[in-house]
Design a protein around this motif. Structure first.
Motif, mmCIF file in Angstrom:
data_model
loop_
_atom_site.group_PDB
_atom_site.id
_atom_site.type_symbol
_atom_site.label_atom_id
_atom_site.label_comp_id
_atom_site.label_asym_id
_atom_site.label_seq_id
_atom_site.Cartn_x
_atom_site.Cartn_y
_atom_site.Cartn_z
ATOM 1 N N ILE A 54 -8.810 6.466 -16.103
ATOM 2 C CA ILE A 54 -7.510 5.786 -15.980
ATOM 3 C C ILE A 54 -6.462 6.528 -16.803
ATOM 4 C CG2 ILE A 54 -6.272 3.628 -16.478
ATOM 5 C CD1 ILE A 54 -8.940 2.142 -16.008
ATOM 6 N N LYS A 55 -6.870 6.938 -18.007
ATOM 7 C CA LYS A 55 -5.910 7.641 -18.876
ATOM 8 C C LYS A 55 -5.490 8.972 -18.235
ATOM 9 C CE LYS A 55 -8.219 6.923 -22.916
ATOM 10 N NZ LYS A 55 -8.424 6.882 -24.360
ATOM 11 N N ARG A 56 -6.468 9.594 -17.564
ATOM 12 C CA ARG A 56 -6.172 10.873 -16.916
ATOM 13 C C ARG A 56 -5.147 10.670 -15.792
ATOM 14 N NH1 ARG A 56 -8.261 13.577 -12.516
ATOM 15 N NH2 ARG A 56 -7.968 15.817 -12.591
ATOM 16 N N ARG A 57 -5.292 9.557 -15.079
ATOM 17 C CA ARG A 57 -4.355 9.243 -13.984
ATOM 18 C C ARG A 57 -2.947 9.055 -14.554
ATOM 19 N NH1 ARG A 57 -2.285 9.345 -9.592
ATOM 20 N NH2 ARG A 57 -2.909 8.196 -7.741
ATOM 21 N N VAL A 58 -2.864 8.428 -15.724
ATOM 22 C CA VAL A 58 -1.556 8.204 -16.368
ATOM 23 C C VAL A 58 -0.963 9.547 -16.797
ATOM 24 C CG1 VAL A 58 -0.408 7.170 -18.369
ATOM 25 C CG2 VAL A 58 -2.124 5.858 -17.119
ATOM 26 N N GLU A 59 -1.805 10.386 -17.403
ATOM 27 C CA GLU A 59 -1.330 11.714 -17.846
ATOM 28 C C GLU A 59 -0.781 12.514 -16.668
ATOM 29 O OE1 GLU A 59 -4.742 11.994 -21.318
ATOM 30 O OE2 GLU A 59 -4.831 13.355 -19.602
ATOM 31 N N LEU A 60 -1.514 12.454 -15.565
ATOM 32 C CA LEU A 60 -1.114 13.188 -14.365
ATOM 33 C C LEU A 60 0.237 12.686 -13.845
ATOM 34 C CD1 LEU A 60 -2.605 15.327 -12.557
ATOM 35 C CD2 LEU A 60 -3.172 13.433 -11.038
ATOM 36 N N ALA A 61 0.376 11.365 -13.814
ATOM 37 C CA ALA A 61 1.632 10.765 -13.336
ATOM 38 C C ALA A 61 2.798 11.181 -14.238
ATOM 39 C CB ALA A 61 1.497 9.250 -13.286
ATOM 40 N N LEU A 62 2.534 11.190 -15.555
ATOM 41 C CA LEU A 62 3.571 11.621 -16.507
ATOM 42 C C LEU A 62 3.956 13.073 -16.260
ATOM 43 C CD1 LEU A 62 2.479 10.112 -19.935
ATOM 44 C CD2 LEU A 62 4.769 10.012 -18.974
ATOM 45 N N ARG A 63 2.930 13.905 -16.097
ATOM 46 C CA ARG A 63 3.178 15.344 -15.871
ATOM 47 C C ARG A 63 3.967 15.576 -14.577
ATOM 48 N NH1 ARG A 63 -1.888 16.814 -17.638
ATOM 49 N NH2 ARG A 63 -2.695 16.959 -15.528
ATOM 50 N N ASN A 64 3.643 14.781 -13.561
ATOM 51 C CA ASN A 64 4.321 14.952 -12.267
ATOM 52 C C ASN A 64 5.706 14.324 -12.238
ATOM 53 O OD1 ASN A 64 2.111 16.322 -11.332
ATOM 54 N ND2 ASN A 64 1.263 14.601 -10.187
ATOM 55 N N GLY A 65 6.079 13.666 -13.329
ATOM 56 C CA GLY A 65 7.430 13.099 -13.430
ATOM 57 C C GLY A 65 7.705 11.973 -12.448
ATOM 58 N N VAL A 66 6.695 11.136 -12.191
ATOM 59 C CA VAL A 66 6.901 10.076 -11.198
ATOM 60 C C VAL A 66 6.962 8.674 -11.815
ATOM 61 C CG1 VAL A 66 5.915 11.325 -9.240
ATOM 62 C CG2 VAL A 66 4.393 10.029 -10.745
ATOM 63 N N VAL A 67 7.072 8.617 -13.159
ATOM 64 C CA VAL A 67 6.999 7.295 -13.787
ATOM 65 C C VAL A 67 8.340 6.805 -14.352
ATOM 66 C CG1 VAL A 67 4.575 7.601 -14.398
ATOM 67 C CG2 VAL A 67 6.330 8.180 -16.063
ATOM 68 N N SER A 68 9.360 7.633 -14.246
ATOM 69 C CA SER A 68 10.589 7.285 -14.956
ATOM 70 C C SER A 68 11.516 6.367 -14.172
ATOM 71 C CB SER A 68 11.332 8.560 -15.346
ATOM 72 O OG SER A 68 11.596 9.310 -14.183
ATOM 73 N N LYS A 69 11.235 6.174 -12.903
ATOM 74 C CA LYS A 69 12.148 5.336 -12.093
ATOM 75 C C LYS A 69 11.472 4.024 -11.705
ATOM 76 C CE LYS A 69 14.462 9.314 -10.035
ATOM 77 N NZ LYS A 69 13.552 10.416 -10.360
ATOM 78 N N TYR A 70 12.299 3.026 -11.349
ATOM 79 C CA TYR A 70 11.746 1.766 -10.842
ATOM 80 C C TYR A 70 10.875 2.053 -9.617
ATOM 81 C CZ TYR A 70 15.792 -0.450 -13.205
ATOM 82 O OH TYR A 70 16.728 -0.877 -14.095
ATOM 83 N N SER A 71 9.911 1.208 -9.396
ATOM 84 C CA SER A 71 9.228 1.241 -8.091
ATOM 85 C C SER A 71 9.892 0.180 -7.228
ATOM 86 C CB SER A 71 7.748 0.917 -8.263
ATOM 87 O OG SER A 71 7.565 -0.446 -8.606
ATOM 88 N N LEU A 72 9.440 0.030 -6.011
ATOM 89 C CA LEU A 72 9.884 -1.111 -5.210
ATOM 90 C C LEU A 72 9.519 -2.366 -5.987
ATOM 91 C CD1 LEU A 72 8.465 -0.015 -1.738
ATOM 92 C CD2 LEU A 72 10.868 0.018 -2.436
ATOM 93 N N SER A 73 10.229 -3.443 -5.773
ATOM 94 C CA SER A 73 9.974 -4.642 -6.560
ATOM 95 C C SER A 73 8.524 -5.141 -6.445
ATOM 96 C CB SER A 73 10.981 -5.725 -6.177
ATOM 97 O OG SER A 73 10.907 -6.753 -7.097
ATOM 98 N N PRO A 74 7.939 -5.161 -5.253
ATOM 99 C CA PRO A 74 6.528 -5.620 -5.200
ATOM 100 C C PRO A 74 5.534 -4.600 -5.745
ATOM 101 C CG PRO A 74 7.303 -5.079 -2.999
ATOM 102 C CD PRO A 74 8.484 -4.953 -3.907
ATOM 103 N N GLY A 75 5.978 -3.408 -6.066
ATOM 104 C CA GLY A 75 5.077 -2.405 -6.657
ATOM 105 C C GLY A 75 4.936 -1.173 -5.779
ATOM 106 N N LEU A 76 4.290 -0.152 -6.320
ATOM 107 C CA LEU A 76 4.084 1.102 -5.587
ATOM 108 C C LEU A 76 3.249 0.820 -4.334
ATOM 109 C CD1 LEU A 76 3.013 3.353 -8.607
ATOM 110 C CD2 LEU A 76 5.132 3.619 -7.295
ATOM 111 N N SER A 77 3.686 1.375 -3.217
ATOM 112 C CA SER A 77 2.958 1.143 -1.964
ATOM 113 C C SER A 77 1.512 1.615 -2.067
ATOM 114 C CB SER A 77 3.637 1.871 -0.811
ATOM 115 O OG SER A 77 4.967 1.487 -0.730
ATOM 116 N N GLU A 78 1.320 2.791 -2.712
ATOM 117 C CA GLU A 78 -0.043 3.346 -2.817
ATOM 118 C C GLU A 78 -0.960 2.371 -3.544
ATOM 119 O OE1 GLU A 78 2.890 4.746 -3.703
ATOM 120 O OE2 GLU A 78 2.533 6.801 -4.342
#
Lengths: 393, 231
Positions: free
Chosen positions: A42-66
């Motif tokens: 799980i931590k690795r998934r978070v690190e990857l998301a941080l590295r890919n720069g995909v965590v800084s913006k809001y998601s859709l209100s109900p959450g990420l589709s994926e």
């Protein structure tokens, strides 16, 4: 002033933690926090998301589709069919989901029935929403199961929902399918919602079959709102992420409140939740095995204190809720509320520096009990019981 | 290692790709093949990228970020060559999250049948624009085998539809759009226990029921019916 908050109280669990923090060598079996760190996948998934720069913006209100897709797949494995696009909301922990649900489905003055003893914060959220909690006692003689006739008696024209935790915190009870189907019949008869908080559903110890949920029954999907949190199953209490699901007609209304409260669940935590669903199956099995060992350890240690406690062996979660059968303690001049379980918990903290939660915090039927969490390590559990044995000699 | 295994066992490869709905289509295709008595291996959960795909093909679990866990995995990979009962079909989700991902994945596998569900904004951040993302799927369309292969496309998505011009393989379409020759979803009706939909193809309309909810599940089911027709 403070009309909305004047009847709210800070969680007794947190009060105990605060009090306990003043003792330098305290062992806390109070808070329901897993001793484990979040699994590395799980931590690795978070690190990857941080590295890919995909965590800084809001998601859709109900959450990420994926993530919602993954949740739909996971639910389908458990015989629950919900559309990720319209029927699933990723929430900021289950408590936000509960708050959004209650605000959406109730009007001020409605009554919400809760079987008790149960999780302390339900009462506060119900009051915050302008509603009245109506407690229905569980039957300790019957392993903390519930009696339908008591629920029926508690229903009034103002009743809007029955809100239960399954498996139950603090008793570790798993309600049977028959009992739950009985509740469903009551809900249909009296046109009520059923709110099912299933945050401990993964901890079933050695039991083979999965925990039954009313959300599996399509005929009542317009009545059932089911909540889950990643906190306990995946040792992610700090991430504050969970989800809820129900029929789209209800979820559309809850979504409006969820949007007002938090806009969306923290996106970084949503990536962690994806990691949990994708990669942490083995970790959940491991945690479950460890909690089984700890449950057996706590029960064995309680058996040595039969003159002080009686208890129902928990089937799930990581709590045991023993009754204090010895009553003639000399508590001295304790600065504690009148309740016996409060006085006992404060006295235990002072005498043994072991923190537990007074049972009355979980509802009137919890009086004369304490909640012991075995989320802590075996080492801590043993140390705490060594101290208790010493003072109870 | 993966390429050697594939060269020895020669399974039929079905690729599922697109920005969304891959998992639901993958599960549908696997179910159809299993019902036909075929042996199938599909990639689990997120095993759809450069490391996950070979592991899925070799049927080896990931070690995630533990070096200790990876050592036996590397060892197991050697023995995968000699796997008995290698499946007849590999149903593989191909995920793209970075430029060049598809090229890399298709250097490992060559799909006989490819199904592309959607091309939308999801994952577009890493591609500096939709046109670059489109190029990834274009590469899949081009690499799908032309000899008895097929490309199954969602007609409703304009970008996906455009891929029909980028392939030498047979093309089949599905979707809600009223267009001739496609597998057309005429109507979807939600019921208490699931949903009904009506599918029109070659002037024949058939009614279906599924216990799951949501349009995406109907699209996955219809993609499966097109696949059945193709094989």
């Amino acid at each position: 002033m403070f009309e909305r908050t004047k009847d709210l109280r800070l969680s007794v669990i947190k009060q105990m933690e605060l009090r306990a923090s003043k003792f330098p060598d305290v062992i806390s079996l109070a808070q329901g926090v897993p001793s484990f760190d979040t699994p590395s996948g799980i931590k690795r998934r978070v690190e990857l998301a941080l590295r890919n720069g995909v965590v800084s913006k809001y998601s859709l209100s109900p959450g990420l589709s994926e993530l919602r897709e993954l949740i739909e797949v996971k639910l389908a494995e458990d015989n629950m069919f919900y559309d990720f696009e319209k029927e699933i909301i990723v929430t900021a922990g289950s408590i936000e989901g509960i708050t959004a649900t209650l605000l959406a489905i109730t009007n001020s003055g409605d009554e919400i029935i809760i079987p008790e003893p149960t999780y302390t914060s339900y009462r506060e959220v119900i009051i915050l929403c302008g509603c009245t909690p109506v407690f229905v006692g569980l039957n300790e003689e019957k392993d903390w199961s519930f009696e339908l006739e008591k629920f029926e008696k508690a229903i009034t024209p103002k009743t809007k929902a029955i809100f239960y935790c399954n498996p139950n915190n603090p008793t570790g009870t798993i309600y049977s399918k028959e009992q739950l189907l009985g509740l469903a019949e009551l809900a249909k008869k009296h046109n009520l919602f059923l709110i099912s908080d299933e945050v401990y559903k993964d901890f079933t110890f050695a039991r083979k079959e999965k925990i039954f949920s009313l959300a599996e029954i399509p005929e009542i999907r317009k009545r059932v709102i089911r909540l889950f949190s990643f906190s306990k199953s995946y040792a992610m209490t700090g991430y504050r992420v969970g989800y809820l699901h129900s029929d789209e007609s209800i979820v559309a209304e809850i979504l409006k409140v969820h949007d007002c409260l938090v806009t969306c669940a923290p996106v970084i935590s949503q990536y962690a939740a994806m990691g949990a669903l994708e990669m942490a199956e083995k970790d959940v099995i491991f945690f479950n095995g460890e909690y089984l060992k700890r449950r057996d350890l706590v029960c064995a240690r309680l058996d040595k204190l039969k003159h002080i406690f009686s208890y129902v062996k928990p089937e799930s979660a990581y709590y045991v809720f023993p009754k204090i059968i010895k009553k003639d303690f000399d508590f001295g001049s304790l600065d504690a509320p009148e309740s016996f379980s409060f006085r006992f918990a404060f006295w235990l903290l002072e005498k043994a520096q072991v923190a537990v939660v007074p049972g009355v915090a979980f509802g009137p039927s919890g009086e004369d009990h304490i909640r012991i969490s075995f989320g802590r390590t075996e080492h801590d559990i043993n140390r705490a019981f060594d101290r208790m044995e010493k003072i109870f000699k | 290692m993966t390429k050697i295994v594939l060269a020895i066992h020669r399974p039929t490869i079905v690729a599922i790709s697109g920005s969304s709905n891959k998992t639901f289509i993958r599960d549908e295709i696997r179910k159809i093949l299993e019902e036909k008595g075929k042996t199938v291996r599909a990639n689990p959960k997120n095993f759809n990228t450069e490391i996950g795909l070979p592991l899925a093909i070799l049927n080896i679990k990931s070690g995630y970020n533990s070096y200790r866990a990876w050592l036996p995995i590397i060892f197991q990979a050697f023995f995968a060559i000699f796997q008995k009962n290698f499946p007849e079909y590999l149903v593989l989700e191909l995920g793209v999250s970075q430029k060049g991902d598809m090229k890399h994945l298709l250097s490992i596998v060559r799909p006989k049948i490819s199904i592309i569900s959607e091309i939308n904004q999801r994952y577009v951040e890493s591609f500096s624009g939709m046109d670059n993302l489109f190029l990834e799927y274009q590469y899949l369309a081009r690499c799908t085998r032309k000899d008895s292969g097929a490309l199954i496309l969602n007609y409703d998505n304009a970008r996906v539809r455009k891929l029909s011009k980028k392939t030498h393989a047979r093309v089949e379409f599905f979707g809600k759009t009223n267009a001739s020759g496609i597998f057309q979803i005429k109507r979807i009706e939600k019921e208490e226990k699931g949903q009904k939909f009506w599918l029109k193809h070659n002037n024949k309309i058939q009614e279906f029921f599924m216990p799951s909810f949501g349009e995406h599940n109907v699209y996955a089911s219809v993609a499966g019916k097109v696949f059945e027709n193709v094989i």
